[in-house]
Scaffold this motif. Structure first.
Motif, PDB file in Angstrom:
ATOM      1  N   MET A   1       0.822  -1.194   0.000  1.00 57.13           N
ATOM      2  CA  MET A   1       0.000   0.000   0.000  1.00 57.13           C
ATOM      3  C   MET A   1       0.869   1.261   0.000  1.00 57.13           C
ATOM      4  O   MET A   1       0.416   2.311  -0.400  1.00 57.13           O
ATOM      5  CB  MET A   1      -0.916  -0.005   1.207  1.00 57.13           C
ATOM      6  CG  MET A   1      -1.944  -1.122   1.157  1.00 57.13           C
ATOM      7  SD  MET A   1      -2.825  -1.143  -0.389  1.00 57.13           S
ATOM      8  CE  MET A   1      -4.263  -0.258   0.025  1.00 57.13           C
ATOM      9  N   ASP A   2       2.085   1.121   0.460  1.00 56.74           N
ATOM     10  CA  ASP A   2       2.983   2.268   0.500  1.00 56.74           C
ATOM     11  C   ASP A   2       3.339   2.728  -0.917  1.00 56.74           C
ATOM     12  O   ASP A   2       3.507   3.920  -1.161  1.00 56.74           O
ATOM     13  CB  ASP A   2       4.237   1.904   1.284  1.00 56.74           C
ATOM     14  CG  ASP A   2       4.902   3.115   1.882  1.00 56.74           C
ATOM     15  OD1 ASP A   2       4.182   4.098   2.152  1.00 56.74           O
ATOM     16  OD2 ASP A   2       6.128   3.081   2.080  1.00 56.74           O
ATOM     17  N   ILE A   3       3.436   1.760  -1.829  1.00 60.24           N
ATOM     18  CA  ILE A   3       3.747   2.096  -3.223  1.00 60.24           C
ATOM     19  C   ILE A   3       2.617   2.919  -3.829  1.00 60.24           C
ATOM     20  O   ILE A   3       2.862   3.899  -4.548  1.00 60.24           O
ATOM     21  CB  ILE A   3       3.996   0.814  -4.041  1.00 60.24           C
ATOM     22  CG1 ILE A   3       5.262   0.136  -3.558  1.00 60.24           C
ATOM     23  CG2 ILE A   3       4.090   1.117  -5.517  1.00 60.24           C
ATOM     24  CD1 ILE A   3       5.507  -1.221  -4.152  1.00 60.24           C
ATOM     25  N   LEU A   4       1.377   2.532  -3.550  1.00 56.12           N
ATOM     26  CA  LEU A   4       0.233   3.275  -4.080  1.00 56.12           C
ATOM     27  C   LEU A   4       0.187   4.692  -3.520  1.00 56.12           C
ATOM     28  O   LEU A   4      -0.120   5.641  -4.238  1.00 56.12           O
ATOM     29  CB  LEU A   4      -1.071   2.542  -3.771  1.00 56.12           C
ATOM     30  CG  LEU A   4      -1.259   1.204  -4.461  1.00 56.12           C
ATOM     31  CD1 LEU A   4      -2.530   0.545  -3.974  1.00 56.12           C
ATOM     32  CD2 LEU A   4      -1.261   1.371  -5.961  1.00 56.12           C
ATOM     33  N   ASP A   6       2.808   6.448  -2.461  1.00 63.25           N
ATOM     34  CA  ASP A   6       3.889   7.202  -3.106  1.00 63.25           C
ATOM     35  C   ASP A   6       3.534   7.576  -4.541  1.00 63.25           C
ATOM     36  O   ASP A   6       3.841   8.675  -5.003  1.00 63.25           O
ATOM     37  CB  ASP A   6       5.181   6.396  -3.094  1.00 63.25           C
ATOM     38  CG  ASP A   6       5.795   6.296  -1.718  1.00 63.25           C
ATOM     39  OD1 ASP A   6       5.458   7.148  -0.868  1.00 63.25           O
ATOM     40  OD2 ASP A   6       6.602   5.375  -1.500  1.00 63.25           O
ATOM     41  N   LEU A   7       2.905   6.651  -5.246  1.00 64.85           N
ATOM     42  CA  LEU A   7       2.498   6.923  -6.622  1.00 64.85           C
ATOM     43  C   LEU A   7       1.472   8.052  -6.677  1.00 64.85           C
ATOM     44  O   LEU A   7       1.556   8.948  -7.525  1.00 64.85           O
ATOM     45  CB  LEU A   7       1.937   5.656  -7.263  1.00 64.85           C
ATOM     46  CG  LEU A   7       1.545   5.742  -8.715  1.00 64.85           C
ATOM     47  CD1 LEU A   7       2.749   6.062  -9.577  1.00 64.85           C
ATOM     48  CD2 LEU A   7       0.898   4.460  -9.159  1.00 64.85           C
ATOM     49  N   TRP A   8       0.513   8.025  -5.770  1.00 67.31           N
ATOM     50  CA  TRP A   8      -0.503   9.082  -5.733  1.00 67.31           C
ATOM     51  C   TRP A   8       0.131  10.438  -5.405  1.00 67.31           C
ATOM     52  O   TRP A   8      -0.195  11.447  -6.019  1.00 67.31           O
ATOM     53  CB  TRP A   8      -1.592   8.750  -4.731  1.00 67.31           C
ATOM     54  CG  TRP A   8      -2.556   9.871  -4.547  1.00 67.31           C
ATOM     55  CD1 TRP A   8      -2.668  10.674  -3.463  1.00 67.31           C
ATOM     56  CD2 TRP A   8      -3.498  10.355  -5.506  1.00 67.31           C
ATOM     57  NE1 TRP A   8      -3.636  11.608  -3.681  1.00 67.31           N
ATOM     58  CE2 TRP A   8      -4.166  11.443  -4.921  1.00 67.31           C
ATOM     59  CE3 TRP A   8      -3.853   9.972  -6.798  1.00 67.31           C
ATOM     60  CZ2 TRP A   8      -5.159  12.150  -5.580  1.00 67.31           C
ATOM     61  CZ3 TRP A   8      -4.845  10.676  -7.451  1.00 67.31           C
ATOM     62  CH2 TRP A   8      -5.485  11.750  -6.852  1.00 67.31           C
ATOM     63  N   LEU A   9       1.044  10.460  -4.445  1.00 64.76           N
ATOM     64  CA  LEU A   9       1.707  11.713  -4.087  1.00 64.76           C
ATOM     65  C   LEU A   9       2.543  12.251  -5.246  1.00 64.76           C
ATOM     66  O   LEU A   9       2.593  13.459  -5.480  1.00 64.76           O
ATOM     67  CB  LEU A   9       2.575  11.520  -2.844  1.00 64.76           C
ATOM     68  CG  LEU A   9       1.816  11.288  -1.538  1.00 64.76           C
ATOM     69  CD1 LEU A   9       2.777  10.983  -0.411  1.00 64.76           C
ATOM     70  CD2 LEU A   9       0.931  12.472  -1.208  1.00 64.76           C
TER      71      LEU A   9
END
Length: 49
Positions: A1-4, A6-9
């Motif tokens: 979920m951390d990747i998502l 970071d991607l959103w940010l």
């Protein structure tokens, strides 16, 4: 979920919201291939491509 997150940010900060539909379609195709490879849906998936 951390990747998502970071991607959103990244998309929010750089104003690259046009990447969201591409990523969603790629994720859906990946899920379709993974779950459909061993099921009775396989002939229908192969006919799409």
């Amino acid at each position: 979920m951390d990747i998502l997150k970071d991607l959103w940010l990244f998309m929010k900060e750089r104003k690259k919201f046009w990447l969201a539909p591409i990523i969603i379609v790629l994720l859906l195709l990946g899920v379709l291939i993974v779950f459909g490879s061993g099921s009775s849906l396989a002939p229908f998936i192969y006919s799409i491509f």
